[in-house]
Motif scaffolding. Structure first.
Motif, mmCIF file in Angstrom:
data_model
loop_
_atom_site.group_PDB
_atom_site.id
_atom_site.type_symbol
_atom_site.label_atom_id
_atom_site.label_comp_id
_atom_site.label_asym_id
_atom_site.label_seq_id
_atom_site.Cartn_x
_atom_site.Cartn_y
_atom_site.Cartn_z
ATOM 1 N N VAL A 100 -0.329 26.568 17.926
ATOM 2 C CA VAL A 100 0.808 25.596 17.831
ATOM 3 C C VAL A 100 0.223 24.582 18.790
ATOM 4 N N ARG A 101 0.447 23.063 17.817
ATOM 5 C CA ARG A 101 -0.090 21.848 18.252
ATOM 6 C C ARG A 101 1.108 20.781 18.528
ATOM 7 N N SER A 102 1.116 20.103 19.390
ATOM 8 C CA SER A 102 2.500 19.159 19.362
ATOM 9 C C SER A 102 2.070 18.108 20.358
ATOM 10 N N GLY A 103 3.150 17.078 20.401
ATOM 11 C CA GLY A 103 3.058 15.910 21.292
ATOM 12 C C GLY A 103 2.613 14.688 20.366
ATOM 13 N N ILE A 104 3.065 13.566 20.885
ATOM 14 C CA ILE A 104 2.967 12.346 20.271
ATOM 15 C C ILE A 104 1.909 11.543 21.046
ATOM 16 N N LEU A 105 2.095 11.015 22.228
ATOM 17 C CA LEU A 105 0.888 10.450 23.439
ATOM 18 C C LEU A 105 0.446 11.587 24.012
ATOM 19 N N PHE A 106 0.817 12.364 24.406
ATOM 20 C CA PHE A 106 0.069 13.575 25.067
ATOM 21 C C PHE A 106 0.111 14.906 24.181
ATOM 22 N N ARG A 107 -1.252 15.249 23.683
ATOM 23 C CA ARG A 107 -1.314 16.468 22.572
ATOM 24 C C ARG A 107 -1.528 17.675 23.425
ATOM 25 N N THR A 108 -0.611 18.625 22.995
ATOM 26 C CA THR A 108 -0.831 19.927 23.413
ATOM 27 C C THR A 108 -1.350 20.791 22.176
ATOM 28 N N HIS A 109 -2.181 21.946 22.579
ATOM 29 C CA HIS A 109 -2.883 22.924 21.702
ATOM 30 C C HIS A 109 -2.795 24.029 22.404
ATOM 31 N N ARG A 110 -1.719 25.178 21.968
ATOM 32 C CA ARG A 110 -1.661 26.453 22.352
ATOM 33 C C ARG A 110 -2.356 27.359 21.389
ATOM 34 N N ARG A 111 -3.155 28.435 21.954
ATOM 35 C CA ARG A 111 -3.624 29.580 21.043
ATOM 36 C C ARG A 111 -3.291 30.874 21.962
ATOM 37 N N ALA A 112 -2.610 31.791 21.015
ATOM 38 C CA ALA A 112 -2.496 32.907 21.508
ATOM 39 C C ALA A 112 -3.146 33.949 20.885
ATOM 40 N N ARG A 113 -3.982 34.897 21.475
ATOM 41 C CA ARG A 113 -4.684 36.071 20.530
ATOM 42 C C ARG A 113 -3.503 37.206 20.382
ATOM 43 N N LEU A 114 -3.860 37.613 18.944
ATOM 44 C CA LEU A 114 -2.910 38.549 18.761
ATOM 45 C C LEU A 114 -3.001 39.957 19.626
ATOM 46 N N ASP A 115 -3.959 40.374 19.738
ATOM 47 C CA ASP A 115 -4.222 41.634 20.665
ATOM 48 C C ASP A 115 -3.819 41.274 22.158
ATOM 49 N N ARG A 116 -3.368 40.114 22.495
ATOM 50 C CA ARG A 116 -2.693 40.107 23.950
ATOM 51 C C ARG A 116 -1.314 39.802 23.761
ATOM 52 N N ILE A 117 -0.697 39.855 22.802
ATOM 53 C CA ILE A 117 0.637 39.461 22.644
ATOM 54 C C ILE A 117 1.542 40.601 23.301
ATOM 55 N N GLN A 118 2.382 40.571 24.183
ATOM 56 C CA GLN A 118 3.274 41.343 24.932
ATOM 57 C C GLN A 118 4.633 41.586 24.245
ATOM 58 N N GLY A 119 4.966 40.669 23.266
ATOM 59 C CA GLY A 119 6.270 40.737 22.908
ATOM 60 C C GLY A 119 6.795 39.697 21.952
ATOM 61 N N ASP A 158 12.388 36.003 10.884
ATOM 62 C CA ASP A 158 12.187 37.418 10.814
ATOM 63 C C ASP A 158 10.978 37.599 10.169
ATOM 64 N N ARG A 159 10.545 37.234 8.985
ATOM 65 C CA ARG A 159 9.365 37.324 8.406
ATOM 66 C C ARG A 159 8.137 37.036 9.130
ATOM 67 N N LEU A 160 8.130 36.127 9.829
ATOM 68 C CA LEU A 160 7.018 35.750 10.604
ATOM 69 C C LEU A 160 6.867 36.612 11.561
ATOM 70 N N ARG A 161 7.714 37.083 12.245
ATOM 71 C CA ARG A 161 7.559 38.100 13.346
ATOM 72 C C ARG A 161 6.901 39.428 12.839
ATOM 73 N N GLN A 162 7.398 39.668 11.610
ATOM 74 C CA GLN A 162 7.090 41.151 10.997
ATOM 75 C C GLN A 162 5.585 40.877 10.638
ATOM 76 N N ASP A 163 5.287 39.850 10.157
ATOM 77 C CA ASP A 163 3.907 39.692 9.860
ATOM 78 C C ASP A 163 2.913 39.526 11.212
ATOM 79 N N VAL A 164 3.201 38.880 12.051
ATOM 80 C CA VAL A 164 2.430 38.689 13.426
ATOM 81 C C VAL A 164 2.301 40.104 14.020
ATOM 82 N N LEU A 165 3.210 40.774 13.933
ATOM 83 C CA LEU A 165 3.184 42.157 14.559
ATOM 84 C C LEU A 165 2.376 43.183 13.556
ATOM 85 N N MET A 166 2.466 43.076 12.495
ATOM 86 C CA MET A 166 1.651 43.575 11.479
ATOM 87 C C MET A 166 0.041 43.292 11.730
ATOM 88 N N LEU A 167 -0.395 41.844 11.927
ATOM 89 C CA LEU A 167 -1.783 41.555 12.418
ATOM 90 C C LEU A 167 -2.155 42.254 13.857
#
Length: 559
Positions: A100-119, A158-167
């Motif tokens: 996920v990337r966001s921000g106008i003046l200050f940019r933020t880029h977050r990365r989450a590994r799928l094998d570390r997902i807790q919920g 709902d569909r994105l959650r299903q796909d992320v959990l599958m991956l």
């Protein structure tokens, strides 16, 4: 897989600027209307002017046009800023990470590994539900490590959650031997606004249950009656504290300090009513059930939420009973889970059963710990909840009464395949269940008083949360033997754990944790060695070392 998991960047719901900044815009409009109310009344009914109205003063001085331009300009500027924020806020989902990337003046880029997902949680605030939007939160291990997508279309969430959990489970489209949609349970498309009408569609979404009734087997579903929920709130420690404060205020007012009564009683009543209403609405329509990708908890009335815990993400479980619940034999279940300690909704995300019967406790524990479905484990759990002593538990000796005069006889521990059970408490009964594969460290300590009494304190450490797994009075020799035994069993349990990729050979579907193994909260160990000091050892095997020593005579082993 859906188009949202094609590895390309995607934007959020078009109404996101309004949903994220709508409260500010509504507040500005409300301020304008509130200050212009006298002029409106004058125009409609011919009422006399009232002094002190800023807009009235501006109108009399002929400055209403300039003021209107300032207000409109501020609104336009706010809309432009929110729109630019939406344009620069995007996300993508690959085979291994969510970004996920966001921000106008200050940019933020977050990365989450799928094998570390807790919920993965989907929440639908009331204002967002009017637009058919939902917020998706992906929790990963670590403080402030949550990846949030606010907002998505309800069906897309709902569909994105299903796909992320599958991956995250280890399944790939190529593994299924089919096209990109192989292995995906189809989600029925909702009726289009053209065929059903946008109003009718929104009404159906508002009345629809938070959890799809066809997703989980009916026998796995646990729900709470609203009357029991109300009674549990009334018979709570908050009510006791409220009665004590109320009695103090009344006594003080009778002694002549009436200002205390006038100043405190109204805010106190409003605050108490707000607390009860907030707890009730958040727990209303609660349900928990097993799904192919873990345990799903749904709750909420006006603003709803549902949270899916993949297998192996539960680090500790506590079954507790306040004193006022004892006549009704009601119990509460809370858990420790990585990524929830620092969240604002940590209470909701760690409460698995707000109030329930013994049978419901058994069913929920069966969902969270599938290995506890056998009769022996059920008997241990029941003994840990209700038995005064013994019944499979190793209790503290009688010489522990000076330290625990009212509860030493029911303070003890028991061992089940792949898990440790600890019970304690007199006024509030506690039973903690800790899967060995989730243990981060073990501690045994003995201060001067315990040394004289021949006692030790045993502690089992997991991720931060409401569950505190320890017993502070145990026989010295028995506790030392248990410490050594648990240290060895923890290493074996972590080495055998494969549930971080539960679909590729690990946990059973619908399980939140396994007594004999759970997901590695920090991800897989590339070298296959057991991790027993909290750090990664790519090519190493088990390691142990001394832990913290808050008292003299402490031995420790991080696991």
């Amino acid at each position: 897989m859906t188009a949202l998991t094609d590895g390309e960047w995607h934007r959020l719901h078009p109404a996101t600027p309004l949903l994220r900044g709508g409260i500010i815009l509504v507040a500005i409009l409300g301020f304008v209307l509130a200050n212009f109310r006298e002029r409106l009344v004058d125009w409609v009914f011919g009422a006399p002017d009232l002094p002190g109205d800023p807009l009235q003063t501006a109108y009399e001085r002929g400055q209403i046009g300039i003021l209107s331009l300032i207000v409109v300009g501020g609104l336009v500027l706010g809309i432009v800023i929110f729109y630019a924020s939406w344009r620069t806020h995007s996300f993508r989902v690959g085979d291994d990470v969510v970004e996920v990337r966001s921000g106008i003046l200050f940019r933020t880029h977050r990365r989450a590994r799928l094998d570390r997902i807790q919920g993965i949680a989907i929440s639908r605030p009331l204002f967002a539900r009017l637009f058919g939007a939902a917020k998706l939160d992906i929790s990963v291990a670590g403080q402030d490590a949550k990846v949030q997508l606010a907002y998505l279309r309800g069906g897309d969430a709902d569909r994105l959650r299903q796909d992320v959990l599958m991956l995250a489970s280890g399944v790939r489209a190529t593994d299924a031997g089919g096209p990109a949609t192989a292995g995906v349970v189809p989600v029925a498309p909702s009726e289009s606004p053209a065929s059903a009408g946008i109003v009718g569609q929104r009404v159906r979404e508002l009345l629809a249950p938070e959890r799809d009734p066809g997703l989980a087997p009916p026998e796995s579903v646990v729900s709470i009656h609203p009357l029991r929920l109300i009674a549990s709130l009334v018979l709570s420690s908050f009510t006791v504290g409220l009665l004590v404060v109320g009695a103090f205020i009344i006594v003080t007012s009778l002694l002549g300090r009436r200002e205390f009564f006038l100043i405190l009683i109204l805010p106190g009543v409003l605050g108490a009513l707000g607390y009860y209403a907030n707890r009730f609405t958040k727990s209303l329509r609660y349900s928990i059930a097993a799904t192919p990708d873990g345990v799903r908890i749904g709750y909420g009335l006006l603003s709803t939420s549902n949270d899916t815990l993949p297998p192996g993400r539960i680090h500790a479980i506590e079954v507790s009973q306040p004193l006022l619940w004892r006549p009704a034999n009601w119990w509460m279940i809370r858990i420790n889970r990585a990524g929830a300690a620092g969240e604002g909704s940590a209470q909701a995300s760690t409460t698995m059963l707000p109030v329930g019967t013994v049978e419901q406790v058994r069913k929920v524990l069966g969902l969270l710990l599938p290995g506890f479905a056998n009769e022996e484990a059920r008997a241990l759990v029941l003994a840990g909840m209700t038995a005064r002593s013994g019944s499979g538990f190793t209790d503290a000796p009688a010489r522990a009464w000076p330290l625990r005069p009212f509860s030493w006889w029911r303070t003890g521990f028991a061992e089940a395949p792949g898990a440790v059970l600890l019970r304690s408490g007199f006024v509030r009964r506690h039973l903690s269940v800790i899967p060995l594969a989730r243990v981060q460290s073990l501690r045994i300590s003995q201060g001067p008083v315990r040394r004289v009494l021949g006692l030790v304190e045993l502690g089992v450490h997991t991720v931060a949360g409401p569950v505190r797994a320890s017993i502070d009075v145990a026989d010295g020799a028995v506790g030392a033997a248990a410490f050594e035994r648990w240290t060895h069993e923890v290493v074996l349990a972590e080495a055998a754990d494969r549930s971080h990729r539960w679909a590729s050979g690990g946990a059973a579907p619908g399980s939140g944790a396994h007594p004999g193994g759970g997901a590695d909260p920090g991800g897989a160990h590339p070298g296959g060695g057991a991790q027993v000091d909290g750090g990664a050892h790519p090519g190493g095997g088990p390691q142990t070392h001394g832990g913290a020593h808050p008292e003299p005579g402490v031995a420790g082993s991080n696991a």
